[in-house]
Design an enzyme around this catalytic site. Structure first.
Site, PDB file in Angstrom:
ATOM      1  NE  ARG A   1      -3.027   2.539   3.440  1.00  0.00           N
ATOM      2  CZ  ARG A   1      -2.558   3.665   3.930  1.00  0.00           C
ATOM      3  NH1 ARG A   1      -1.185   3.896   4.255  1.00  0.00           N
ATOM      4  NH2 ARG A   1      -3.378   4.678   4.007  1.00  0.00           N
TER       5      ARG A   1
ATOM      6  CG  ASP B   1       0.740   6.487   4.248  1.00  0.00           C
ATOM      7  OD1 ASP B   1      -0.316   6.242   4.885  1.00  0.00           O
ATOM      8  OD2 ASP B   1       1.628   7.618   4.672  1.00  0.00           O
TER       9      ASP B   1
ATOM     10  CD  GLU C   1      -4.139   7.359   2.551  1.00  0.00           C
ATOM     11  OE1 GLU C   1      -4.679   7.537   3.283  1.00  0.00           O
ATOM     12  OE2 GLU C   1      -3.018   7.697   2.622  1.00  0.00           O
TER      13      GLU C   1
END
Ligand code: QV4
Length: 474
Positions: free
Chosen positions: A195, A197, A234
């Protein structure tokens, strides 16, 4: 960057703030058998330790170096977790914080022994090493105080300091090389993806340049030759600024936060479930959308919060997750939380900084302050359903405002009743036969006639859901 590398399995779980030793055990004792694709883990790199704030969970979003040393454990424990999970077919996805380092105006020593100093103009992170010249120059940031404050201007969002966190200059080859080094180390260990961020705060071309230098996943960890890192970024796009999710399609999936609001609205007012995916709103296309009912930020009002349903309303939450896993949009993640009374509060602890073990009760639920939504009956069963119906589309959609039902091709059928009961003759799309409801362990079932219709009845207040699969879901 689009294949999660888990043999077609469809659901990952975020074991928020769990220790590496507990995650390794959970892969072996539960996740593999339950059909989970993998685990998103909390940031594994070395971070600040904020005793003065009583060790909040968010200290892990203030990196000090890329050493694998965090509140969840050390490098040996991290490697052991990745290997043990891979060997039972459960993948690990790392939460990668590479947009920034610590805030400005701080100095100290992190847990892994690296120092940091951002007082005045200093930007010293010798554990990487980074120094002042590796951060985005002040003149590139158009805001008054140097922090991000204007979402209508991409240069403000991407060149200023998010929450005052020192912003790495991703244009520099040196910075890219350091991030590539971190990611390639993860890949070599056997991590299946990341992921990214705060990807919204990074220039898409910088992400692209970094990802282009990654190696393939290691065959000795069970990945087919040529496998690529899975990437989900994200990007919080709520139609409220200049930055759109589709700018990030070339480098992976994107978090679709509008889905959180949509599913919450739909559970409150079932009629809205018919319009769940709103491309008019700019929601990401299905093969780029990374979706979830809630995440570690919005379940506690961080990151803008919003109207989301969480484990604190269990009956609604089960319906929200069930519907999310039953429908066919996006790649799904389930949240696994700990109980909290204040939004900064860290995980259950043994006092101070040391995270407590996850307790598994005799009935399979968790104790010691851990919620373990991923072990709840409805979640576990619906993971099986989603895996079983993969590749089919939603058909025979029916919704009367109080109950909703649809088939997934000729492989599965799903129904849910807001008030806890329904009785309706519906087209199931399934071949004639008797099918048992996996949610109540076959206490109820449906009889599909030669014309594909069946009487669909639900009588279950707490778990008002029916899910059946041709040939069984498990
Ligand atoms: C404070 C002030 C700022 C000021 C700054 C000056 O609030 O206005 O500029 O001091 O030094 C913590 C504190 C925060 C503090 C900041 C810097 O809560 O008050 O700023 O540290 O000292 C997590 C937490 C944040 C936390 C951060 C760093 O949510 O509260 O900030 O970690 O520890 C937006 C973004 C989205 C983001 C979301 C939370 O679009 O990208 O907000 N989501 C991700 C993560 C999230 C994480 C970060 C990004 C940052 O999911 O968990 O923030 O890495 O929506």
């Amino acid at each position: 960057f689009y294949d999660p590398n888990c043999n077609g399995k469809q659901v990952m779980v975020h074991l928020f703030e769990w220790k590496w030793t507990d995650i390794a055990a959970e892969c072996e004792r539960y996740l593999a058998g339950a059909g989970y694709c993998g685990v998103q883990v909390s940031p594994p790199m070395e971070h600040v330790i904020l005793a003065e704030n009583n060790y909040p969970w968010w200290q892990r979003y203030q990196p000090v170096s890329y050493k694998l040393y965090s509140r969840s454990g050390n490098e040996d424990e991290f490697i052991d977790m990745v290997h043990r999970c891979n060997s039972v077919g459960v993948r690990i996805y790392v939460d990668a914080v590479v947009n920034h380092m610590t805030p400005t105006g701080v100095s100290g020593v992190a847990d892994g022994g690296s120092t940091y100093n951002t007082n005045g103009h200093a930007r010293d992170f010798p554990g990487v090493p980074y120094s002042a010249e590796h951060f985005t120059p002040r003149h590139k940031c158009p805001s008054g105080d140097g922090t991000v404050d204007d979402y209508s201007n991409p240069s403000n969002v991407r060149n200023c300091y998010l929450y005052g966190l020192t912003d790495l200059n991703g244009k520099l080859d040196y910075v890219r090389e350091k991030v590539v080094g971190y990611f390639n180390q993860l890949i070599q260990i056997g991590v299946a993806g990341i992921r990214i961020d705060a990807a919204k705060y990074m220039w898409p071309e910088d992400i692209s340049a970094t990802l282009s230098r990654l190696t393939d996943l290691p065959t000795d960890q069970g990945f087919p030759a040529g496998s690529k890192f899975y990437v989900f970024q994200e990007v919080i796009d709520q139609n409220d600024g200049a930055i759109k999710v589709d700018e990030y399609y070339n480098t992976g999936y994107v978090t679709e936060f509008r889905y959180c609001s949509k599913i919450a609205w739909g559970i409150k007012d079932y009629g809205q479930l018919s319009n769940l995916i709103d491309y008019g709103w700019g929601m990401a296309r299905s093969d780029r959308a990374f979706i979830f009912t809630d995440n570690h930020d919005n379940q506690r009002g961080h990151g803008g919060g919003g109207n989301v349903i969480t484990h604190e309303s269990p009956r609604d939450y089960k319906q929200a997750v069930a519907y999310t896993l039953a429908q066919d949009y996006g790649f799904t993640r389930i949240m696994s939380s700990y109980y909290f009374t204040n939004t900064d509060q860290g995980p259950p602890s043994n006092g101070g900084y040391s995270t407590a073990d996850v307790i598994i009760n005799g009935d399979g639920s968790c104790g010691g302050g851990w919620v373990c939504e991923h072990r709840w009956n409805v979640m576990k069963k619906m993971v099986e359903f989603r895996n079983a119906v993969v590749g089919t589309s939603m058909e025979n959609y029916w919704n009367n405002g109080n109950a909703v039902a649809f088939s997934r091709g000729n492989k599965g059928f799903f129904a849910m009743a807001k008030q806890g009961s329904m009785s309706e003759s519906l087209q199931t799309g399934l071949p004639a036969g008797s099918y048992c409801n996996i949610i109540d362990d076959c206490a109820s079932s449906i009889q599909v006639g030669a014309d594909g219709t069946a009487q669909i009845s639900i009588n279950n207040y707490e778990e008002p859901i029916l899910a059946v699969c041709a040939g069984g879901c498990g």
